[in-house]
Design an enzyme around this catalytic site. Structure first.
Site, PDB file in Angstrom:
ATOM      1  N   ASP A 185     -29.340  13.347 -20.245  1.00  0.00           N
ATOM      2  CA  ASP A 185     -29.659  14.772 -20.039  1.00  0.00           C
ATOM      3  C   ASP A 185     -30.759  14.976 -19.011  1.00  0.00           C
ATOM      4  O   ASP A 185     -31.019  16.105 -18.596  1.00  0.00           O
ATOM      5  CB  ASP A 185     -30.049  15.424 -21.367  1.00  0.00           C
ATOM      6  N   ASP A 199     -27.188   7.609 -22.937  1.00  0.00           N
ATOM      7  CA  ASP A 199     -28.506   7.912 -23.498  1.00  0.00           C
ATOM      8  C   ASP A 199     -28.338   8.392 -24.936  1.00  0.00           C
ATOM      9  O   ASP A 199     -27.295   8.949 -25.306  1.00  0.00           O
ATOM     10  CB  ASP A 199     -29.174   8.999 -22.647  1.00  0.00           C
ATOM     11  N   ASN A 203      35.980 -15.920 -37.767  1.00  0.00           N
ATOM     12  CA  ASN A 203      35.532 -14.555 -38.053  1.00  0.00           C
ATOM     13  C   ASN A 203      36.569 -13.771 -38.844  1.00  0.00           C
ATOM     14  O   ASN A 203      36.243 -13.003 -39.760  1.00  0.00           O
ATOM     15  CB  ASN A 203      35.214 -13.826 -36.745  1.00  0.00           C
ATOM     16  N   ASP A 217      28.405 -15.598 -38.513  1.00  0.00           N
ATOM     17  CA  ASP A 217      26.988 -15.729 -38.157  1.00  0.00           C
ATOM     18  C   ASP A 217      26.338 -16.883 -38.902  1.00  0.00           C
ATOM     19  O   ASP A 217      25.516 -17.625 -38.337  1.00  0.00           O
ATOM     20  CB  ASP A 217      26.240 -14.433 -38.481  1.00  0.00           C
ATOM     21  N   GLU A 261      30.167 -18.118 -29.135  1.00  0.00           N
ATOM     22  CA  GLU A 261      30.141 -19.383 -29.857  1.00  0.00           C
ATOM     23  C   GLU A 261      29.956 -20.567 -28.909  1.00  0.00           C
ATOM     24  O   GLU A 261      30.262 -21.708 -29.251  1.00  0.00           O
ATOM     25  CB  GLU A 261      31.444 -19.562 -30.656  1.00  0.00           C
TER      26      GLU A 261
END
Length: 455
Positions: free
Chosen positions: A10, A53, A332, A341, A367
């Site tokens: 300030d 400050d 599959n 999977d 695969e």
């Protein structure tokens, strides 16, 4: 190292004095004369450091610091309190509201610039980590370390008595060890500590040399170091900060101030460690197939390029395997994608289990799998492929519902590098051998002929 610095005071003369000193060192300076303006400037200008400050009308520096640290846009900006106040309570209050350091007016230039350089180095590292982690902004919160954790502190002092005195000042939650031999301290630090407290006032060892050694080791490069110095040892403090010490505390050491500084350093370490862990995780994800945990196509291509370049320039040969699970569409259709999977994962585990340390495997797509075998000739690669084929055909695969898939097989094509090969031609020869294995009845290994490689 240039940077933008926000000076908040300030008193206009104080602002101008600091501004002139910083500009003389080629820093860009932004100024504010009250707390409200400081908050606006910090958010809009994004300075690299705030010199703040404390004694200001309206909103004092403590409140400004608290608000800066509470705002996600500014909490990562280091704050240095620069004030005429020099009481222990003021230093502790500043540290507890989030300040990174506390400098007393009149500020010595050497101390100021050493602290600025130290905080800038830290901020550059954290900013880089934050930038790389920008996809996960929630990781950017500076939080206290896990309250259930008991951080390890290593105290390095000239003798047991001095070490025990420092040990008595540590937070109650801290586990600690006192070491008086700097060589032993360096070894203990590498084994894993959360923070180092090094007494630079001891004439019995060179504390600065130990600081430099700790910072030079990869395992301890990011461990916070708090150095204990005498208040009149300005040059030693500056040297310590330039060597990478994280923070300075003056003798006589106040327990409350030390605890506040340790909390600040552990909070910062927790944040940086979390960012590094997330970065490591994201880098791992970038090169890893999420289903199987093997490397992905991009990664294996780059490593194959390196291996082929080395072989082409007189290095060791390299062989490539391309493996393809037989009749995978039928698998599959029979067991569903969940079953498919599960088989892909188990095949990947068998593949990993049969590799040497220097071999690299990747899921190339669907695969199909690619294995790069450095320093491996055709016959050795063919033998490795045959082991993988047998491990696949002779051991049933477990399915999610407790069933067993007994007739899963794999066909493998093998090719060895020959002069003139590029990564693509080497892969094409392995792929051609794979097609022959499929055409000749599957569940077999075929080695490609280097003499018939594509031009």
């Amino acid at each position: 190292m240039s940077a933008r610095i926000l000076v908040v005071d300030d008193q206009e003369p104080n602002v101008r004095l600091l501004e002139a000193r910083l500009k003389a060192e080629y820093f860009e300076v932004v100024t504010a004369t009250n707390g409200s303006d400081a908050l606006v400037a910090a958010k809009s200008q994004q300075p690299d450091i705030v010199l703040l400050d404390i004694m200001m009308p309206g909103m004092d520096g403590f409140e400004v610091c608290r608000r800066l640290k509470a705002d996600t846009a500014t909490r990562h900006i280091p704050v240095v309190m620069v004030t005429a106040l020099d009481q222990r309570e003021d230093r502790v209050s500043g540290l507890e509201c989030g300040a990174d350091d506390f400098l007393t007016k009149p500020v010595d230039d050497l101390t100021l610039f050493a602290r600025v350089r130290s905080l800038l180095r830290l901020k550059v590292v954290l900013d880089e980590l934050r930038t790389r982690d920008s996809a996960t902004p929630d990781a950017g919160d500076l939080v206290d370390a896990d309250p259930k954790a008991k951080p390890w502190a290593l105290i390095v002092a000239g003798d047991e008595r001095a070490g025990a005195h420092l040990q008595s000042k540590l937070p109650a939650c801290t586990q600690s060890k006192v070491v008086t031999d700097p060589a032993l301290a360096a070894r203990v630090a590498v084994s894993g500590v959360d923070i180092l407290l090094i007494d630079l006032t001891s004439p019995k060892f060179d504390g600065l040399r130990l600081c430099a050694r700790v910072r030079s080791e990869a395992a301890t490069r990011h461990v916070p170091i708090i150095a204990v110095v005498s208040p009149d040892e300005v040059e030693r403090s500056v040297r310590a900060l330039d060597l990478g010490v994280s923070d300075i505390i003056h003798r006589p050491v106040d327990a409350q101030e030390l605890n506040a500084r340790i909390r600040t350093q552990l909070r910062r370490k927790t944040y940086a460690d979390r960012l590094r862990a997330r970065l490591d995780e994201s880098l791992e994800m970038a090169i890893t197939d999420p289903l199987t945990g093997l490397h992905n196509r991009r990664y294996i291509a780059s490593r194959l390029n390196q291996a082929v370049d080395a072989a082409a320039n007189g290095g060791a040969t390299v062989s490539v395997l391309i493996a393809d699970l037989d009749h995978f569409k039928r698998i599959n259709d029979t067991f569903g994608h969940e079953g498919g999977d599960a088989i892909l994962k188990q095949f990947s585990d068998r593949l990993r289990g049969g590799l040497r340390a220097l071999d690299l495997a990747a899921r190339y797509g669907g695969e199909e799998f690619v294995i790069v075998m450095p320093e491996t000739g055709l016959e050795e690669a063919r033998a490795g492929a045959e082991r993988l084929r047998a491990a696949t055909a002779n051991n049933p695969f477990s399915l999610p519902r407790g069933e067993a898939a007994k007739e899963v097989t794999v066909s493998i094509g093998v090719a060895e590098f020959a002069q003139g090969d590029s990564p693509d031609t080497l892969l094409r020869r392995a792929d051609k051998a794979l097609y022959r294995a499929k055409a000749e009845g599957r569940n077999r290994v075929i080695a490609g002929d280097a003499q018939t490689k594509a031009a």
